[in-house]
Design a protein around this motif. Structure first.
Motif, PDB file in Angstrom:
ATOM      1  N   MET A 209       0.832  -1.203   0.000  1.00  0.00           N
ATOM      2  CA  MET A 209       0.000   0.000   0.000  1.00  0.00           C
ATOM      3  C   MET A 209       0.866   1.252   0.000  1.00  0.00           C
ATOM      4  N   GLY A 210       2.029   1.154   0.656  1.00  0.00           N
ATOM      5  CA  GLY A 210       2.945   2.290   0.669  1.00  0.00           C
ATOM      6  C   GLY A 210       3.425   2.658  -0.722  1.00  0.00           C
ATOM      7  N   CYS A 211       3.631   1.652  -1.572  1.00  0.00           N
ATOM      8  CA  CYS A 211       4.036   1.930  -2.963  1.00  0.00           C
ATOM      9  C   CYS A 211       2.934   2.693  -3.694  1.00  0.00           C
ATOM     10  N   ALA A 212       1.676   2.295  -3.449  1.00  0.00           N
ATOM     11  CA  ALA A 212       0.550   3.018  -4.050  1.00  0.00           C
ATOM     12  C   ALA A 212       0.450   4.424  -3.473  1.00  0.00           C
ATOM     13  N   GLN A 213       0.758   4.560  -2.178  1.00  0.00           N
ATOM     14  CA  GLN A 213       0.761   5.880  -1.545  1.00  0.00           C
ATOM     15  C   GLN A 213       1.762   6.810  -2.225  1.00  0.00           C
ATOM     16  N   ILE A 214       2.920   6.273  -2.593  1.00  0.00           N
ATOM     17  CA  ILE A 214       3.942   7.100  -3.239  1.00  0.00           C
ATOM     18  C   ILE A 214       3.388   7.732  -4.515  1.00  0.00           C
ATOM     19  N   LEU A 215       2.718   6.916  -5.328  1.00  0.00           N
ATOM     20  CA  LEU A 215       2.162   7.420  -6.583  1.00  0.00           C
ATOM     21  C   LEU A 215       1.079   8.462  -6.319  1.00  0.00           C
ATOM     22  N   GLY A 216       0.194   8.181  -5.363  1.00  0.00           N
ATOM     23  CA  GLY A 216      -0.881   9.121  -5.044  1.00  0.00           C
ATOM     24  C   GLY A 216      -0.351  10.419  -4.466  1.00  0.00           C
ATOM     25  N   ALA A 217       0.645  10.315  -3.590  1.00  0.00           N
ATOM     26  CA  ALA A 217       1.205  11.516  -2.963  1.00  0.00           C
ATOM     27  C   ALA A 217       1.916  12.402  -3.973  1.00  0.00           C
ATOM     28  N   ARG A 218       2.623  11.788  -4.920  1.00  0.00           N
ATOM     29  CA  ARG A 218       3.298  12.585  -5.952  1.00  0.00           C
ATOM     30  C   ARG A 218       2.283  13.351  -6.791  1.00  0.00           C
ATOM     31  N   ALA A 219       1.192  12.677  -7.151  1.00  0.00           N
ATOM     32  CA  ALA A 219       0.156  13.343  -7.946  1.00  0.00           C
ATOM     33  C   ALA A 219      -0.526  14.444  -7.151  1.00  0.00           C
ATOM     34  N   GLY A 220      -0.847  14.172  -5.894  1.00  0.00           N
ATOM     35  CA  GLY A 220      -1.533  15.165  -5.065  1.00  0.00           C
ATOM     36  C   GLY A 220      -0.679  16.384  -4.787  1.00  0.00           C
ATOM     37  N   ALA A 221       0.590  16.165  -4.426  1.00  0.00           N
ATOM     38  CA  ALA A 221       1.481  17.291  -4.128  1.00  0.00           C
ATOM     39  C   ALA A 221       1.743  18.129  -5.372  1.00  0.00           C
ATOM     40  N   ALA A 222       1.862  17.479  -6.524  1.00  0.00           N
ATOM     41  CA  ALA A 222       2.086  18.228  -7.765  1.00  0.00           C
ATOM     42  C   ALA A 222       0.889  19.109  -8.093  1.00  0.00           C
ATOM     43  N   LEU A 223      -0.308  18.564  -7.935  1.00  0.00           N
ATOM     44  CA  LEU A 223      -1.507  19.353  -8.222  1.00  0.00           C
ATOM     45  C   LEU A 223      -1.677  20.480  -7.216  1.00  0.00           C
ATOM     46  N   ALA A 224      -1.394  20.201  -5.942  1.00  0.00           N
ATOM     47  CA  ALA A 224      -1.524  21.231  -4.901  1.00  0.00           C
ATOM     48  C   ALA A 224      -0.577  22.394  -5.165  1.00  0.00           C
ATOM     49  N   GLN A 225       0.617  22.105  -5.662  1.00  0.00           N
ATOM     50  CA  GLN A 225       1.570  23.176  -5.947  1.00  0.00           C
ATOM     51  C   GLN A 225       1.099  24.050  -7.108  1.00  0.00           C
ATOM     52  N   LYS A 226       0.327  23.468  -8.016  1.00  0.00           N
ATOM     53  CA  LYS A 226      -0.207  24.247  -9.135  1.00  0.00           C
ATOM     54  C   LYS A 226      -1.420  25.077  -8.711  1.00  0.00           C
ATOM     55  N   GLN A 227      -2.285  24.488  -7.883  1.00  0.00           N
ATOM     56  CA  GLN A 227      -3.558  25.135  -7.541  1.00  0.00           C
ATOM     57  C   GLN A 227      -3.489  25.934  -6.241  1.00  0.00           C
TER      58      GLN A 227
END
Length: 252
Positions: A209-227
């Motif tokens: 699950m941690g591996c899946a968390q890595i992918l989700g966190a990268r996507a979320g943090a990238a979007l948060a930095q844009k918005q």
């Protein structure tokens, strides 16, 4: 190898990705992963311990992503992270000595107050404001309080870190979000260290699950930095109110 079937693991991986995304933006990913772990057959203590295992990966990934974006200096946060680690262990060890049930009763009220603060506070954006606490005082008071709570109970810890950074350190919403992640990682690690003594996490499942968390966190943090605050504020309000509603439901 895994503690669950492949079909159940697929569901847990999807939950890990979604939780990583939400946690990276506003916190509250445990709202997704803990119930799914319970549905998968984990007992409550195992579910909480496994949630800490997989949550470490999301928090670390989000912290690194925000650092690469220039929103936080992780080296400068090392001292606060060490405080958070120790305080979360102490919080976990005090679970039998503090009025946990009373805290559970008050917690929904505090979470609603946090949601109202972010929803109604005028001028709350990505711009910094005057700090009400010196950095050393903040590290010695707000950080151990939030981290001890994370070890003691956990739900909403990210929201409490956030409101501390915004209201006391004077950080803008995006900067505050970035600064919560390393501290979340440290307090999760401390709580896991305590859980590992008294519980048996699903290590293999938690790591997957941690591996899946890595992918989700990268996507979320990238979007948060844009918005920035346009995304973080409404999602923070939504997750905080949802957590408050869940806690009230559990009490009833």
């Amino acid at each position: 190898m895994f503690e669950v079937s492949i079909e159940v693991l697929a569901l847990l991986l999807a939950a890990g990705f979604a939780a990583g995304f939400i946690d990276a933006v506003a916190g509250g990913g445990g709202l997704i992963t803990v119930p799914v772990l319970l549905i998968a057959g984990a007992n409550p203590v195992t579910a909480l311990a496994t949630n800490k295992v997989q949550g470490l990966f999301g928090a670390a990934t989000a912290a690194l992503t925000y650092a690469r974006g220039g929103h936080v200096n992780l080296r400068a946060q090392a001292g606060s992270a060490a405080i958070a680690f120790v305080a979360s262990i102490l919080g976990a060890l005090l679970v039998t000595r503090l009025p946990v049930e009373l805290i559970r009763l008050v917690l929904p009220v505090l979470l609603v107050a946090v949601a109202l603060f972010f929803a109604l506070k005028k001028g709350l954006n990505d711009s910094d404001r005057a700090a009400r606490m010196a950095p050393a005082v903040f590290a010695g008071t707000m950080v151990p309080l939030c981290a001890a709570y994370d070890g003691l109970l956990g739900p909403g810890a990210g929201s409490f870190y956030m409101i501390a950074f915004v209201s006391m350190a004077g950080y803008g919403v995006l900067k505050a979000t970035a600064h919560t992640k390393l501290l979340n990682f440290a307090s999760n690690a401390g709580a896991l260290a305590a859980f590992a003594v008294v519980a048996t996490p699903w290590w293999a499942t938690g790591l997957a699950m941690g591996c899946a968390q890595i992918l989700g966190a990268r996507a979320g943090a990238a979007l948060a930095q844009k918005q920035g605050a346009r995304l973080i504020k409404p999602l923070l309000v939504l997750t905080t109110l949802t957590l408050a509603a869940k806690l009230i439901w559990d009490l009833l």
